[in-house]
Design a protein around this motif. Sequence first.
Motif, PDB file in Angstrom:
ATOM      1  N   ILE A  97       0.860  -1.178   0.000  1.00 46.58           N
ATOM      2  CA  ILE A  97       0.000   0.000   0.000  1.00 46.58           C
ATOM      3  C   ILE A  97       0.897   1.228   0.000  1.00 46.58           C
ATOM      4  CG2 ILE A  97      -1.648   1.357   1.338  1.00 46.58           C
ATOM      5  CD1 ILE A  97      -2.377  -1.248   2.755  1.00 46.58           C
ATOM      6  N   PRO A  98       0.676   2.157  -0.928  1.00 49.85           N
ATOM      7  CA  PRO A  98       1.364   3.434  -0.764  1.00 49.85           C
ATOM      8  C   PRO A  98       0.556   4.242   0.253  1.00 49.85           C
ATOM      9  CG  PRO A  98       0.249   3.350  -2.895  1.00 49.85           C
ATOM     10  CD  PRO A  98      -0.117   2.105  -2.162  1.00 49.85           C
ATOM     11  N   VAL A 124      -8.472   0.972   8.909  1.00 53.27           N
ATOM     12  CA  VAL A 124      -8.545   1.405   7.517  1.00 53.27           C
ATOM     13  C   VAL A 124      -8.034   0.347   6.547  1.00 53.27           C
ATOM     14  CG1 VAL A 124      -7.845   3.166   5.873  1.00 53.27           C
ATOM     15  CG2 VAL A 124      -8.278   3.797   8.237  1.00 53.27           C
ATOM     16  N   PRO A 139      -9.344  -3.992   6.805  1.00 55.02           N
ATOM     17  CA  PRO A 139     -10.582  -4.426   6.151  1.00 55.02           C
ATOM     18  C   PRO A 139     -10.504  -4.385   4.624  1.00 55.02           C
ATOM     19  CG  PRO A 139     -11.035  -2.771   7.829  1.00 55.02           C
ATOM     20  CD  PRO A 139      -9.561  -2.814   7.652  1.00 55.02           C
ATOM     21  N   LEU A 140      -9.530  -3.650   4.077  1.00 57.53           N
ATOM     22  CA  LEU A 140      -9.468  -3.492   2.623  1.00 57.53           C
ATOM     23  C   LEU A 140      -8.437  -4.408   1.989  1.00 57.53           C
ATOM     24  CD1 LEU A 140      -9.758   0.366   2.294  1.00 57.53           C
ATOM     25  CD2 LEU A 140     -11.309  -1.301   1.323  1.00 57.53           C
ATOM     26  N   PRO A 148      -6.496  -2.774  -5.461  1.00 59.44           N
ATOM     27  CA  PRO A 148      -5.528  -1.854  -4.872  1.00 59.44           C
ATOM     28  C   PRO A 148      -5.986  -0.393  -4.873  1.00 59.44           C
ATOM     29  CG  PRO A 148      -4.640  -2.927  -6.839  1.00 59.44           C
ATOM     30  CD  PRO A 148      -5.887  -3.633  -6.487  1.00 59.44           C
ATOM     31  N   THR A 149      -6.675   0.053  -5.922  1.00 63.94           N
ATOM     32  CA  THR A 149      -7.050   1.480  -5.940  1.00 63.94           C
ATOM     33  C   THR A 149      -7.900   1.831  -4.729  1.00 63.94           C
ATOM     34  OG1 THR A 149      -8.752   0.864  -7.505  1.00 63.94           O
ATOM     35  CG2 THR A 149      -6.901   2.093  -8.379  1.00 63.94           C
ATOM     36  N   ASN A 150      -8.670   0.872  -4.210  1.00 61.98           N
ATOM     37  CA  ASN A 150      -9.496   1.163  -3.041  1.00 61.98           C
ATOM     38  C   ASN A 150      -8.658   1.520  -1.829  1.00 61.98           C
ATOM     39  OD1 ASN A 150     -11.583   0.584  -4.680  1.00 61.98           O
ATOM     40  ND2 ASN A 150     -12.435  -1.078  -3.477  1.00 61.98           N
ATOM     41  N   PHE A 169      -5.695   2.830  -1.931  1.00 61.69           N
ATOM     42  CA  PHE A 169      -5.093   4.153  -2.162  1.00 61.69           C
ATOM     43  C   PHE A 169      -6.083   5.228  -1.743  1.00 61.69           C
ATOM     44  CE2 PHE A 169      -3.013   2.506  -6.356  1.00 61.69           C
ATOM     45  CZ  PHE A 169      -2.421   1.495  -5.650  1.00 61.69           C
ATOM     46  N   ILE A 170      -7.341   5.007  -2.165  1.00 61.74           N
ATOM     47  CA  ILE A 170      -8.358   6.021  -1.893  1.00 61.74           C
ATOM     48  C   ILE A 170      -8.601   6.113  -0.392  1.00 61.74           C
ATOM     49  CG2 ILE A 170     -10.768   6.633  -2.242  1.00 61.74           C
ATOM     50  CD1 ILE A 170     -10.452   5.198  -5.017  1.00 61.74           C
ATOM     51  N   ALA A 171      -8.603   4.956   0.286  1.00 64.12           N
ATOM     52  CA  ALA A 171      -8.786   4.959   1.735  1.00 64.12           C
ATOM     53  C   ALA A 171      -7.652   5.740   2.398  1.00 64.12           C
ATOM     54  CB  ALA A 171      -8.832   3.535   2.265  1.00 64.12           C
ATOM     55  N   VAL A 200      -6.037   8.193   1.097  1.00 62.58           N
ATOM     56  CA  VAL A 200      -6.325   9.614   0.869  1.00 62.58           C
ATOM     57  C   VAL A 200      -7.366  10.102   1.873  1.00 62.58           C
ATOM     58  CG1 VAL A 200      -7.391  11.240  -0.743  1.00 62.58           C
ATOM     59  CG2 VAL A 200      -5.694   9.627  -1.567  1.00 62.58           C
ATOM     60  N   GLY A 201      -8.373   9.260   2.148  1.00 64.28           N
ATOM     61  CA  GLY A 201      -9.386   9.620   3.136  1.00 64.28           C
ATOM     62  C   GLY A 201      -8.773   9.841   4.507  1.00 64.28           C
TER      63      GLY A 201
END
Lengths: 287, 353
Positions: free
Chosen positions: A34-35, A83, A86-87, A92-94, A96-98, A100-101
């Motif tokens: 994960i980045p 965060v 659970p993902l 993977p994009t999910n 990244f978005i998390a 960002v959140g």
Amino acid sequence: MELYFQQLLNGLTLGSIYCLVALGLTLIYGIMHIPNFAHGHLYMVGAYCVLFLCTLYGLNYWMAILISMVILAVIGIIMERLVFHPLRDSPPTNSFIAAVGALLFLEAGATVLWGADYRRMPEVFDKVVNIFGIMATQQRLVVIFSALALMGALYLFMKKTLIGSTIEAMSQDREGAFLVGIDANMVSMMTFGVASALAAAAAGLAGPLFLVFPSMGGLLIIKAFVIIVLGGMGSIPGAVAGAYILGLAESLGATVFPAEYKDLVAFILLVIILSIRPTGLFAKEGR
Amino acid sequence: MTPSINSLRSGKAIYLALGLLALALPYIITSKYLLHVVIMCYMYAIAIYGLNLILGYTGQLSLAHAGFYGIGAYTVGILTLKLHWSFWLALPAACILASLAGILVGLISLRLKSHYFTIFSLCVGLILFLTIEHWDSLTEGVRGLIGVPPPNPIPLPGGGSIVFTDLNAQYYLVLLCLVFTIFVMNRIINSMVGRTFMAIRNSEELASTIGINVFTSKLLSFVISAFFAGLAGALFAGYIRFLGPPMSHPNMTFEFLLMLLIGGQGTLAGPLVGALLVNTVTESLQFMQSYRYVVFGPFLILVVMFFPRGITGGYYSLKNRIRLKKQPRAAHKEAPPVLAADHAKTKSEELRG
């Protein structure tokens, strides 16, 4: 000539701070892939922790850093649980978005709690030392040597302790690590804890040199990404090398380019390197 | 027939009603402020349609979107304010320039996969922002471009002209562009090209094994997305008439992302729903200003966890489930996911002639 040595020292200081942040980022990437865009904001929270422990509770500087490392480790573990855990099975994009959140939340949360104004950490080591004609504040030397000490400690932790070896095993070969019975949950949590603690240490060390404000992590995290891409993502020696390269490039670049373009150096460096070598300079695996 | 066309036919009356409502809106809402909010929503929606194509349909998270939005806006701003071009020439120029920037960035960045691409695009977004902020002689830096002229009046054949200082005229201009955007998007996603994008989203490896040129397709998707970001930026410049660097900051991309995610990525209605919903909520929470992220940040995480396809996606899957219960066999034929295998079938049929 003196100017260059002066900038060399500044570059080493910058590089040390970048290094501690980038090491955490690369550890997380190595384990979880994960980045973590929120890592820079953990650094910011760490800076506030040290600031408040020093000013409000009048703690000793080193104690403050140590305690904020522990606090941040806990925050990091909570973040992993809430965060990213659970993902873990979603695209993977999910994640990244998390991330960002999480970043947006931390920055807004800090603004609400502590206000948007810039704060200054009290200087502890404000004497000026003269080494072979170069003037340096003690704080810069403290940063450089403490960073080295922390890196040494991290090295020992990874090589000599069981937890460290499991982290390394999992970043080398996920399936292999599972086969020998390594608990992935435990390792993920430990990695987030260690990485966040490193960020807090970096923030505490850098605090007296720079200002503390809610969006201070924004630019830093991107530079840290530049570093770990430079060093090949997930690679620890790569991150260390990348951090010092970037720190030196920035401070030496400042003698050539106008100051307002200082922050562009990192990104232009990244564009050039990724255009030539899409896997980074010290990549160990394919893209 | 593809499922989206089917649902389009069944919901034709609804779409017609929505269209009429959109046309009549300036006469229904009397408050200028509300109309302004709606115009902003449409403008954002156009930009988000671009993001939807690259993220929702092609599966690549690009964080440079606001950069292209900024390029579009500043192109119009500089051309009309400093070189006294007509807005109607500056608008296509802005779209073209944003697309060109898209090609340039895409050529480098799309060779990278997933994480690398996202990080790289974030850096590109920051480079674009920093360039706009620091290039004082061209963009006026942090002071911003002030007093961008409104779109030039269009003379009408029977005398008189459409003047764009009027809010209603601006509304129809933006609406026209939005309809154009939705129309183009609909054509793309129901075409072979769109299927190609979705195949790449579902599995890049599989897509390349069945003979899709992954790189070219991704580049095409990226450039189209930059084009629409540029269009939205250009409209913004003609409407707000003040441009400041923050509009191209990655934070703007995060806002777009939030709207898209809530509306539903990978759906045709998602961007519009998201833009309308998030903006009205934001406007009614004005007093919270920058604090709204305390709520929106965790909300974004929750959406990604529990409704990865947003409101629209959730609605479709709910509708499908109901339909599946009613008539299991027919519904099965219409199930929406477009798989790479599906694509391969059409492709081979096409080859067979």
